[in-house]
Structures are given as structure tokens and as C-alpha cells.
Motif scaffolding. Structure first.
Motif, PDB file in Angstrom:
ATOM      1  N   ARG A 136       0.839  -1.198   0.000  1.00 52.95           N
ATOM      2  CA  ARG A 136       0.000   0.000   0.000  1.00 52.95           C
ATOM      3  C   ARG A 136       0.878   1.253   0.000  1.00 52.95           C
ATOM      4  NH1 ARG A 136      -5.491   0.213  -0.934  1.00 52.95           N
ATOM      5  NH2 ARG A 136      -6.475  -1.658  -0.137  1.00 52.95           N
ATOM      6  N   LEU A 137       0.397   2.251  -0.717  1.00 50.26           N
ATOM      7  CA  LEU A 137       1.079   3.544  -0.771  1.00 50.26           C
ATOM      8  C   LEU A 137       1.345   4.081   0.638  1.00 50.26           C
ATOM      9  CD1 LEU A 137       1.679   5.379  -3.191  1.00 50.26           C
ATOM     10  CD2 LEU A 137      -0.545   6.441  -2.891  1.00 50.26           C
ATOM     11  N   ALA A 138       0.361   3.882   1.523  1.00 46.93           N
ATOM     12  CA  ALA A 138       0.468   4.452   2.867  1.00 46.93           C
ATOM     13  C   ALA A 138       1.413   3.654   3.767  1.00 46.93           C
ATOM     14  CB  ALA A 138      -0.910   4.546   3.508  1.00 46.93           C
ATOM     15  N   ARG A 139       2.095   2.634   3.192  1.00 43.90           N
ATOM     16  CA  ARG A 139       3.080   1.945   4.026  1.00 43.90           C
ATOM     17  C   ARG A 139       4.338   2.808   4.149  1.00 43.90           C
ATOM     18  NH1 ARG A 139       5.550  -4.218   3.489  1.00 43.90           N
ATOM     19  NH2 ARG A 139       5.652  -4.590   5.714  1.00 43.90           N
ATOM     20  N   SER A 140       4.637   3.554   3.083  1.00 44.17           N
ATOM     21  CA  SER A 140       5.859   4.370   3.163  1.00 44.17           C
ATOM     22  C   SER A 140       5.610   5.869   3.063  1.00 44.17           C
ATOM     23  CB  SER A 140       6.855   3.928   2.095  1.00 44.17           C
ATOM     24  OG  SER A 140       6.183   3.573   0.921  1.00 44.17           O
ATOM     25  N   LEU A 141       4.407   6.285   2.730  1.00 49.38           N
ATOM     26  CA  LEU A 141       4.108   7.728   2.653  1.00 49.38           C
ATOM     27  C   LEU A 141       3.002   8.065   3.643  1.00 49.38           C
ATOM     28  CD1 LEU A 141       4.037   8.298  -1.228  1.00 49.38           C
ATOM     29  CD2 LEU A 141       5.937   8.707   0.333  1.00 49.38           C
ATOM     30  N   HIS A 142       3.074   9.255   4.196  1.00 45.89           N
ATOM     31  CA  HIS A 142       2.085   9.651   5.208  1.00 45.89           C
ATOM     32  C   HIS A 142       1.687  11.104   5.011  1.00 45.89           C
ATOM     33  CE1 HIS A 142       3.493   5.964   7.030  1.00 45.89           C
ATOM     34  NE2 HIS A 142       4.714   6.428   6.843  1.00 45.89           N
ATOM     35  N   GLY A 146      -1.288  -8.193   2.784  1.00 49.67           N
ATOM     36  CA  GLY A 146      -1.494  -6.985   3.583  1.00 49.67           C
ATOM     37  C   GLY A 146      -2.053  -5.812   2.790  1.00 49.67           C
ATOM     38  N   SER A 147      -1.956  -5.879   1.474  1.00 48.08           N
ATOM     39  CA  SER A 147      -2.502  -4.797   0.626  1.00 48.08           C
ATOM     40  C   SER A 147      -3.890  -5.143   0.111  1.00 48.08           C
ATOM     41  CB  SER A 147      -1.594  -4.570  -0.586  1.00 48.08           C
ATOM     42  OG  SER A 147      -0.322  -4.177  -0.169  1.00 48.08           O
ATOM     43  N   ARG A 148      -4.431  -6.290   0.557  1.00 51.34           N
ATOM     44  CA  ARG A 148      -5.706  -6.757  -0.004  1.00 51.34           C
ATOM     45  C   ARG A 148      -6.804  -6.809   1.053  1.00 51.34           C
ATOM     46  NH1 ARG A 148      -3.378 -11.832  -3.745  1.00 51.34           N
ATOM     47  NH2 ARG A 148      -2.142 -10.526  -5.143  1.00 51.34           N
ATOM     48  N   SER A 149      -6.638  -6.090   2.139  1.00 52.04           N
ATOM     49  CA  SER A 149      -7.591  -6.198   3.255  1.00 52.04           C
ATOM     50  C   SER A 149      -8.906  -5.485   2.915  1.00 52.04           C
ATOM     51  CB  SER A 149      -6.956  -5.616   4.516  1.00 52.04           C
ATOM     52  OG  SER A 149      -6.675  -4.253   4.311  1.00 52.04           O
TER      53      SER A 149
END
Ligand code: NOJ
Length: 510
Positions: free
Chosen positions: A321-327, A372-375
Motif C-alpha cells: 500500500r502507498l500508505a506503508r511508506s508515505l504519510h 497486507g494490501s488486499r484487506s
């Protein structure tokens, strides 16, 4: 260059992983009626088209990319009628629907493969790539061996349970390697056309083609694969001229030559896509560089004669997910970029609200690290985030356990949320022809470390300057013009436009 359906020029796509979007019958897995019900949400966000991951019959060892019947909706998602209804409702809302075509392989449970495994010659003997003896391993390819009555090894395309369909070898080198024009290879190609014909005649608007560059074997420069797709394109031009074709290929010059309308920028291989979004120091976090990405992008852009029909996704079911490394505002910057680039942008479900990668959950249906990106989609604060009425332990994939997980309803109510920013950016793209798929791009600053990314997008009558500044310092650029979009406090005076740290500006360039 294939004639493009007009709607593609201004399309903004939304990718739906059907298992995890909306569960209408409370069994814990998303389904088609659930998606149909939520189409108006997607339309309201501003997206005009959806891409659905495979929803066909499958043993689900690779989440549906292992198909056992191409023309039947998997019962867990509903019926074929439900899919026709989804097409109908999408069209009513002015939207288009792409299905996922998986032409390279089937499940090992597909009846074609079952027949193909038999010792006696039959209609499907040459539907897959087999060697002439179980003791002959196909050099350079993984294979399935010792599972059939038939004396041979079968090439696999991805996981072991995904035998490769036979489209022939561009340069056959072994007696068992068939040519592209052998009857078996031609029959496979025709079977794939029949599948496309089936769905297109029911209202589907086109396909995202899985591993589109992998079909013809021993084809080092992809000449055979390009010719194969050109043949498919002529069939479409004749029978379904409005059908859109988008490839998972990662080489836009080859894909466009094959008759695809657009090609995906891949997260693996040489694209440097993840330098921007997912690496130790992603460009949008303000710490990294976009320079290598820009270099590669330019090369591809030039190779396609500036057609630039390269789709950049916010994410997909195969990557973090994009939000794993960007916030925070870095996510907004990433969307300012995604929604101002050529080619159709793709938003992966939930990225518009900053859904997070769910850490440490068991692999589901061949997802492994991708799980983890498919929840499940986080709609609201009711049970199971409004995704399903099933008991929590029956959900297809567990939810993000954080009680503060972002939700659609929360973000829709907040004008400063990521959702609201994405919605604004999509609306701006729709209202600004130069920002759409075919507007020309010219890079001015390539986002080297510590520098912003600056480019113009233009049509014959409009030129937009885009400044994206993820760094921790403000940046002044010598230009003037009306500011049509800003993130952060952008100011403009006689000396230029000043974009704050972690800010962005789009303006009408003069
Ligand atoms: C690419 C798909 O995106 C991925 O999810 C799948 O596992 C492989 N192709 C095999 O079909």
C-alpha cells in the motif's frame, strides 16, 4: 497505433479487488452485488472506469489468477447475471468496466488442462506447452512434471499450478516446440478471442491483460507476441471497435505496437516507479530522488512518439500500500503527481483514503506478502468497517486492526482529508484537457535529491505548469500565471511562484 475509444482519453480508473470491496450477502467475502451498490461512490469520487481483478471460477490458489472457467463468474461473487447487472449500472452512471483477461495460463484444474494431461491425443493436447517426454525438461522454464498420464513436462507461467497456454514459439528450437502458426497455437488464440467475444457481447468495455508480454515463448524481442496481439486487435476492430485494451507489460513501445491502448508502468523491472512511492527513501517523502524515474519515463515516452500512454497506478494488489511508506501530505503530493500525468491514472481501492498495509497477517490464497494490501475496504465505523455483516473471523482477509483506521465516511466529511484532496484533483483533471491522458509532458526539473519535480502538460491551446515539492524547503520558480491548484500556502509575485515545503502548485503557464 490502435484507434482509442474516446472515453479513454479522460478516464480515471479505480481498481477493485472483488474479494475485499463490499460483501452484500454477509459471507465474509466481497461480491458483485456489493460492487454494483458502491459504483455510485466511485463515480462520486470522480472515477469514470473500473478494473476488476479476475472474478471467474477458480480454485483460488492465486486469488483468481488461476482460472478454471473463463466464462463463469465464481459463485462466491454471484452469478453471470450479477456481472451483466454491474455492467448495466456502470453504464447508467456513465462509467466503463474492464475485466481482467488472463491469457497466459489457466488453473491446473481447468478442464482444458485435465484433457491435455491425458495420454490419448484429443482437442486439448496442444492447448498448453508440453515437452515430448517427462524426462525432457523445458530449458529456461519452470515446469510441471510427473502429474499426468501423458508422457511430458508442462511449462508453467507463474506459480506451479498455472500451466502455460500454448501460443507457440517465435523461434522453435526443439522438436516439441510448436511454431506460432501450428494448429494448437492458433486454436489457443481463437479460444482467447471467444472468451473476449463472450464478455464484450455482454456489456464489458475491455480488458486489462495479465502478463501480456509473456505469451509467445522464445521471443527475445517480443516480435511474435506483438504480432499475436495485433491479430487480436484486428479481431476487436472488426467486431468490437470500442473495446479498450490495457496491458500489464511494462514496455509501452511494444505494447502499443501490439495494439494496446495503454500500458502499465510496472513496479518491478527497470521503471524506477518505486523510487517515487515505495523504497527506503521515496521521492514523495522528501528524502529521495525522482531522477532515474524521469530518465526511464522519458525514454519510454520518446519510444512511443510522445503518445505517453503509460498508466501509473497508485498501487495494486501485488504491491505494498502507498500508505506503508508515505504519510500525511506526502500522500497528497503523490496523488497530485498521479493525477497530473499522461496515460490513465489508476487508483487502487482504498488508496484514496490512505488505507494501510496490514502487517503480519497470514497469507491468503497465494497472496503471501501481497495479502497486507488486499484487506477489506474501510467504509465506516460500524462492525467490520461496514465491509461485511459476517463474524470478524469469517472475513476473507482480516481488517486493519487499528481503531483509528481511515474510513470513507470519516474522510468524506472532512474537507482536508486525503479523500477530499483526491476528489478535488480528479475534478480538476476532468476540467483541464492538458492534464488528461494525451496532453504532452515536458519535464523541467527531474526531482533530483533535494529538488522538486517540475513539468508542463499541454495541448494545442492550453499549457499547465506543475510544481511538486516534497522537500523540507520552500521553492520559488520563475513563472507567472493563474494558480489552479495548490497544496499548502502557495504565493505568487513578480519574481515567481513560491511553493512551500511539502506543497504543490498547478498553474496556467503563460
Ligand atoms: C500478475 C497479477 O497481477 C498477479 O496478481 C498474478 O499473481 C500474476 N500475474 C499471475 O497471473
Amino acid at each position: 497505433m490502435a484507434k482509442r475509444p474516446e472515453w479513454l482519453d479522460n478516464a480515471v480508473f479505480y481498481e477493485i479487488y472483488p474479494q475485499s470491496f463490499a460483501d452484500s450477502n454477509g459471507d465474509g467475502t466481497g461480491d458483485l452485488p456489493g460492487i454494483t451498490e458502491k459504483l455510485s461512490y466511485i463515480r462520486e469520487l470522480g472515477c469514470t472506469a473500473v478494473w476488476l481483478n479476475p472474478c471467474f471460477e477458480s480454485p483460488f490458489l492465486d486469488a483468481g489468477y488461476d482460472i478454471s472457467d473463463y466464462c463463469r463468474i465464481a459463485p462466491r461473487y454471484g452469478t453471470n447475471e450479477d456481472m451483466y447487472e454491474l455492467f448495466r449500472r456502470a453504464h447508467e452512471l456513465g462509467m466503463h468496466v474492464l475485466l481482467d483477461l488472463v491469457p497466459g495460463h489457466t488453473s491446473w484444474e481447468h478442464p482444458w488442462f485435465r484433457e491435455s494431461m491425458k495420454a490419448e491425443e484429443n482437442e486439448y493436447t496442444h492447448r498448453y506447452v508440453w515437452t515430448d517426454s517427462v524426462w525432457t525438461e523445458p530449458q529456461g522454464y519452470a515446469s510441471l512434471r510427473g502429474i499426468s498420464q501423458r508422457d511430458g513436462s508442462c511449462v508453467v507461467n507463474f506459480f506451479t499450478h498455472q500451466p502455460a497456454l500454448n501460443y507457440g514459439f517465435f523461434q522453435p528450437e526443439q522438436p516439441w516446440q510448436q511454431s506460432m502458426d501450428s494448429p494448437g497455437a492458433i486454436a489457443t488464440r481463437e479460444a482467447m478471442k471467444d472468451i473476449m467475444r463472450f464478455w464484450l457481447s455482454k456489456g464489458c468495455d475491455g480488458f486489462r491483460a495479465d502478463m501480456a508480454g509473456s505469451l509467445v515463448k522464445n521471443d527475445p524481442d517480443s516480435e511474435g507476441t506483438i504480432a499475436l496481439w495485433q491479430d487480436i486487435r484486428s479481431f476487436l476492430d472488426e467486431e468490437f471497435p470500442d473495446a479498450a485494451l490495457i496491458s500489464e507489460w511494462g514496455e509501452p513501445d511494444k505494447s502499443l505496437a501490439g495494439g494496446f491502448h495503454m500500458d502499465f508502468l510496472l513496479h518491478f523491472g527497470p521503471s524506477h516507479y518505486n523510487d517515487l512511492f515505495r523504497c527506503e527513501k521515496p521521492f514523495f517523502s522528501g528524502k529521495g530522488s525522482a531522477a532515474e524515474f524521469v530518465k526511464k519515463y522519458r525514454e519510454n515516452y520518446d519510444r512511443t512518439d510522445g503518445k505517453g500512454l503509460i498508466c501509473i497506478p497508485s498501487g495494486n494488489h501485488d504491491m505494498d500500500r502507498l500508505a506503508r511508506s508515505l504519510h500525511g501530505d506526502s500522500l497528497k503530493l503523490a496523488f497530485a503527481f498521479l493525477l497530473s500525468m499522461p496515460g490513465a491514472p489508476y487508483i487502487y481501492y482504498g488508496d484514496e483514503i490512505g488505507m494501510r498495509y496490514v502487517e503480519n497477517i497470514p497469507s491468503v490464497e497465494g497472496g503471501y506478502g501481497r495479502t497486507g494490501s488486499r484487506s477489506p475496504m474501510q467504509w465506516d465505523r460500524t462492525a467490520n468497517a461496514g465491509f461485511s455483516s459476517a463474524p470478524a473471523e469469517k472475513l476473507y482477509i482480516p481488517l486493519d486492526p487499528d481503531p483509528d483506521r481511515p474510513t470513507v465516511s470519516g474522510q468524506m466529511a472532512d474537507p482536508h482529508s486525503l479523500y477530499s484532496e483526491v476528489r478535488r484533483l480528479i475534478a480538476l483533471r476532468h476540467a483541464t484537457p492538458a492534464l488528461q491522458s494525451t496532453g504532452k509532458i515536458e519535464f523541467i526539473c527531474d526531482g533530483s535529491e533535494g529538488q522538486p519535480l517540475v513539468y508542463t502538460r499541454s495541448t494545442a491551446s492550453q499549457k499547465i505548469l506543475v510544481i511538486i515539492n516534497p522537500t523540507d524547503r520552500s521553492f520559488k520558480y520563475r513563472a507567472s500565471g493563474d494558480i489552479i491548484y495548490s497544496l499548502g500556502k502557495v504565493t505568487s509575485d513578480r519574481d515567481g511562484i513560491e511553493v512551500p515545503a511539502v506543497g504543490a502548485a498547478f498553474c496556467n503557464a503563460e
